[in-house]
Design an enzyme around this catalytic site. Structure first.
Site, PDB file in Angstrom:
ATOM      1  N   GLU A 343       0.841  -1.199   0.000  1.00 40.94           N
ATOM      2  CA  GLU A 343       0.000   0.000   0.000  1.00 40.94           C
ATOM      3  C   GLU A 343       0.874   1.246   0.000  1.00 40.94           C
ATOM      4  O   GLU A 343       1.649   1.475   0.949  1.00 40.94           O
ATOM      5  CB  GLU A 343      -0.923   0.019   1.214  1.00 40.94           C
ATOM      6  CG  GLU A 343      -1.821   1.255   1.263  1.00 40.94           C
ATOM      7  CD  GLU A 343      -2.710   1.299   2.482  1.00 40.94           C
ATOM      8  OE1 GLU A 343      -3.377   2.341   2.693  1.00 40.94           O
ATOM      9  OE2 GLU A 343      -2.718   0.312   3.236  1.00 40.94           O
ATOM     10  N   LYS A 475      -7.938 -15.267  16.421  1.00 41.36           N
ATOM     11  CA  LYS A 475      -8.172 -14.869  15.027  1.00 41.36           C
ATOM     12  C   LYS A 475      -9.624 -14.482  14.764  1.00 41.36           C
ATOM     13  O   LYS A 475     -10.127 -14.668  13.643  1.00 41.36           O
ATOM     14  CB  LYS A 475      -7.738 -15.991  14.072  1.00 41.36           C
ATOM     15  CG  LYS A 475      -6.269 -16.369  14.170  1.00 41.36           C
ATOM     16  CD  LYS A 475      -5.924 -17.491  13.205  1.00 41.36           C
ATOM     17  CE  LYS A 475      -4.438 -17.809  13.263  1.00 41.36           C
ATOM     18  NZ  LYS A 475      -4.024 -18.455  14.502  1.00 41.36           N
ATOM     19  N   ASP A 551       2.136 -14.234  12.797  1.00 41.71           N
ATOM     20  CA  ASP A 551       0.970 -14.839  12.149  1.00 41.71           C
ATOM     21  C   ASP A 551       0.077 -13.720  11.614  1.00 41.71           C
ATOM     22  O   ASP A 551      -0.519 -12.981  12.402  1.00 41.71           O
ATOM     23  CB  ASP A 551       0.200 -15.702  13.151  1.00 41.71           C
ATOM     24  CG  ASP A 551      -0.878 -16.537  12.479  1.00 41.71           C
ATOM     25  OD1 ASP A 551      -1.247 -16.235  11.326  1.00 41.71           O
ATOM     26  OD2 ASP A 551      -1.378 -17.489  13.111  1.00 41.71           O
ATOM     27  N   HIS A 649      -2.482  10.170  -1.555  1.00 36.90           N
ATOM     28  CA  HIS A 649      -2.641   8.864  -2.192  1.00 36.90           C
ATOM     29  C   HIS A 649      -2.521   8.965  -3.705  1.00 36.90           C
ATOM     30  O   HIS A 649      -2.013   8.044  -4.353  1.00 36.90           O
ATOM     31  CB  HIS A 649      -3.992   8.247  -1.801  1.00 36.90           C
ATOM     32  CG  HIS A 649      -3.933   7.472  -0.514  1.00 36.90           C
ATOM     33  ND1 HIS A 649      -3.677   6.121  -0.482  1.00 36.90           N
ATOM     34  CD2 HIS A 649      -4.078   7.868   0.775  1.00 36.90           C
ATOM     35  CE1 HIS A 649      -3.679   5.700   0.775  1.00 36.90           C
ATOM     36  NE2 HIS A 649      -3.926   6.745   1.562  1.00 36.90           N
TER      37      HIS A 649
END
Length: 669
Positions: A343, A475, A551, A649
């Protein structure tokens, strides 16, 4: 006629292979019997010359209850081989011809004449190995099966009675002695009949390419007939060629994978070369799917490092650029923070926040809690028993015992708490423990399994439904993590000077405070957010996690964050803080062992386990994550307040360059 002659030659080769296999079975049995305290087995006679027959005599002498039956009793071992074993590479529907001569008959030492040999061959051609048994083969098997299970049941019943009456187990009655002997006899029979053939099925595996050619039959040269034109006394038998697990040519292996003859997941174990396995799997995948993997790199990666640890069935690796934000001045130390992301603007924005923090004197952090959780779900017969289990685990007098059982799983695991929640007759036990420098999911799971096994003694009616009952909660966004925390709970703050807010962040203190209230607090509440009272904490968490081998899926709960901004020093400066109750990180295990991720951890000074204080590196990494989130929140909120988000951006997150050709060129090179 040529066709019949061809089948006769194949039949003879199979019979010779049968003799070889039968001899191997005898040797295997002798090896097993050698483990028992018996005198050595004497092989009286063994004829290896003729196909298709051979004669065999065995005798075995062993002490047989000297106190009851004096002397030695010999018995034949013919029952151990009631049915000959065929070559495991090709099973024939016809019974092979095997002649076993009785133990109590004497053998002629002179060479038999041709006529006698022909007569002997004609008489024995209608015999089977099972003809040596006094009963048919199926009745013999049924008899020994029945005998085996009957004596086992009898001995278990007798020993249970002895335990109840405190009678020594070694004191045997006459019936028990007979039962033990019957057990040994039936066990040896079943082992000889079934066990050896089962073991040989693993030792003599068929090759991948199995056809019906004559040369595929494995024949032991020791039992093969010598041609008349050769001198058997001088000709050395050629050893059989070794069996290849896989073809040497990669093309043949690829075809085997494509056809399904060779599973793709077994390439590493079959080939012994992880890089070659990945290359073959990649080519097979392209042929099966008809899609090209050009652009996905294969070379330049250590595939041995991920075997059995990080990834299964690899076909390449994905390139993610790593940028550096910083230096981040946190708790008096400077850190260059690695961020793996695709990004645009993310690294640049975080870097601007780090600059503002550094110019204002740095940030401070505090670690509130360090404990990984696992919550199994168990079920009891009724709510009364479920409540008893809950009270037992929450009783302080029982905690030391449970902790001792839990802590045996690892030298770093230390149980901190075990809280129970009931739902009907089901109990959810949320264990929390410290895990050193590891993230700790496997460590806490092993400790939980130890406790569950221990509880079965006092609660035999407890049924373990699953070692994870989602109260952990791993998670997944969950209020229990937001309230009680999971992993490392960290709070980080900084006071940004007013002139830095104006010059570096291009906004004002008042605008930031008002925006934070309307966006991060009220806006998130209107959305019903759970732990999402921030601008983009998950952006920074994911980037740092990917760079340091964490993770990535645990970004879900690790990104729980509330960002607060308020004016201080009479409205001149800005006080900004982030509270993150469940940052789940580690510096050992998993992806932290890979070369690239290990280098990023080394850059932060937290590579591996801390030598003096276990867990210090993982805790320091958690504070660095929180400090990086603080920098990212500060910069993005400033861009929003100044109206610069879209402009930034469009400048850093857009490219008119065609990278497809460059990727293809890089892959081809």
């Amino acid at each position: 006629q040529p066709k019949n002659h061809h089948h006769q030659r194949k039949k003879k080769k199979r019979e010779r292979a049968l003799i070889c296999n039968y001899n191997s079975r005898l040797n295997s049995l002798f090896s097993i019997l050698a483990l028992f305290p018996l005198p050595p087995i004497s092989l009286i006679q063994f004829h290896s010359s003729p196909p298709p027959n051979f004669s065999l005599s065995l005798s075995l002498s062993l002490p047989f209850l000297p106190s009851l039956l004096p002397g030695r009793i010999g018995f034949p071992l013919l029952f151990l081989f009631p049915y000959p074993t065929m070559d495991p590479r090709r099973r024939s529907t016809k019974k092979p011809v095997v002649v076993v001569q009785s133990l109590h008959h004497h053998h002629h030492h002179g060479p038999p004449s041709a006529a006698a040999a022909a007569t002997h061959h004609q008489e024995d051609s209608h015999r089977r190995a099972s003809d040596a048994l006094p009963l048919p083969l199926y009745l013999t098997n049924a008899l020994f099966f029945t005998l085996f299970f009957s004596v086992v049941y009898f001995l278990l019943t007798r020993w249970r009675e002895k335990i109840r009456t405190s009678t020594p187990l070694h004191v045997l009655t006459f019936s028990e002695i007979l039962a033990v002997l019957a057990f040994l006899a039936s066990f040896v029979y079943l082992l000889g009949f079934f066990g050896i053939d089962f073991v040989q099925s693993f030792l003599l595996r068929p090759s991948l390419d199995e056809d019906e050619e004559e040369d595929d039959v494995v024949v032991d040269a020791r039992f093969a007939a010598c041609p008349q034109s050769l001198d058997c006394a001088t000709a050395a038998p050629a050893p059989p060629p070794p069996m290849e697990l896989l073809p040497q040519d990669d093309e043949e292996v690829v075809q085997s994978v494509v056809s399904g003859a060779l599973p793709s997941y077994s390439l590493e174990s079959k080939l012994g070369d992880c890089k070659r396995a990945a290359s073959i799997r990649r080519e097979a995948l392209q042929r099966v799917t008809g899609r090209s993997l050009t652009g996905l790199p294969l070379d330049g990666f250590d595939y041995d490092s991920i075997l059995g640890q990080c990834c299964e069935m690899p076909v390449g690796y994905v390139q993610i650029p790593v940028g550096i934000a910083g230096p981040l001045l946190l708790d008096g130390s400077e850190y260059s923070v690695p961020m793996a992301t695709t990004e645009g603007c993310l690294v640049a924005s975080t870097n601007r926040g780090c600059k503002a923090i550094h110019l204002s004197g740095g940030a401070n952090s505090v670690l509130l809690k360090d404990g990984m959780t696992r919550a199994p779900v168990v079920r009891l017969p009724n709510i009364e028993r479920a409540a008893q289990l809950k009270f037992y685990l929450e009783d302080p007098h029982n905690f030391d015992t449970v902790s001792m059982v839990f802590n045996k799983s690892s030298r770093f695991a230390r149980l901190q708490s075990a809280r129970c929640t009931m739902s009907g007759r089901s109990v959810y036990i949320r264990f929390c423990c410290s895990t050193g420098d590891a993230m700790g999911m496997n460590m806490v799971s092993k400790g939980v399994q130890n406790v569950l096994d221990f509880l079965q003694a006092d609660f035999p009616d407890m049924d373990v439904i699953a070692i994870s009952g989602n109260l952990c909660s791993d998670k997944k966004p969950a209020a229990v993590n937001w309230i009680e925390g999971r992993g490392k709970s960290v709070v980080c703050e900084a006071v940004i000077k007013g002139d830095v807010v104006k010059k570096v962040l291009k906004t004002s203190v008042k605008s930031l405070v008002e925006l934070n209230k309307d966006k991060n607090l009220v806006g998130s509440a209107m959305a019903g957010a759970l732990g999402g009272f921030n601008a983009h904490a998950s952006n920074i968490v994911s980037a740092v996690y990917l760079a340091t081998g964490q993770d990535p899926a645990q970004n879900v709960e690790s990104s729980h964050c509330i960002t607060l901004m308020e004016s201080t020093n009479e409205g001149q400066d800005l006080h900004v803080s982030v509270t993150m109750p469940c940052i789940e990180v580690g510096t050992v295990g998993g992806g932290t062992q890979l070369a690239s991720q290990s280098a990023c951890l080394n850059l932060l000074g937290v590579k591996g386990a801390h030598k003096e204080t276990p867990g210090a590196n993982a805790r320091r990494l958690a504070t660095i994550v929180a400090g990086s989130v603080l920098a990212g929140e500060l910069s993005l909120m400033s861009a929003l307040a100044a109206g610069q988000l879209v402009k930034s951006h469009m400048k850093y997150n857009r490219s008119s360059k065609d990278v497809t050709t460059h990727a293809a060129a890089a892959a081809s090179s």
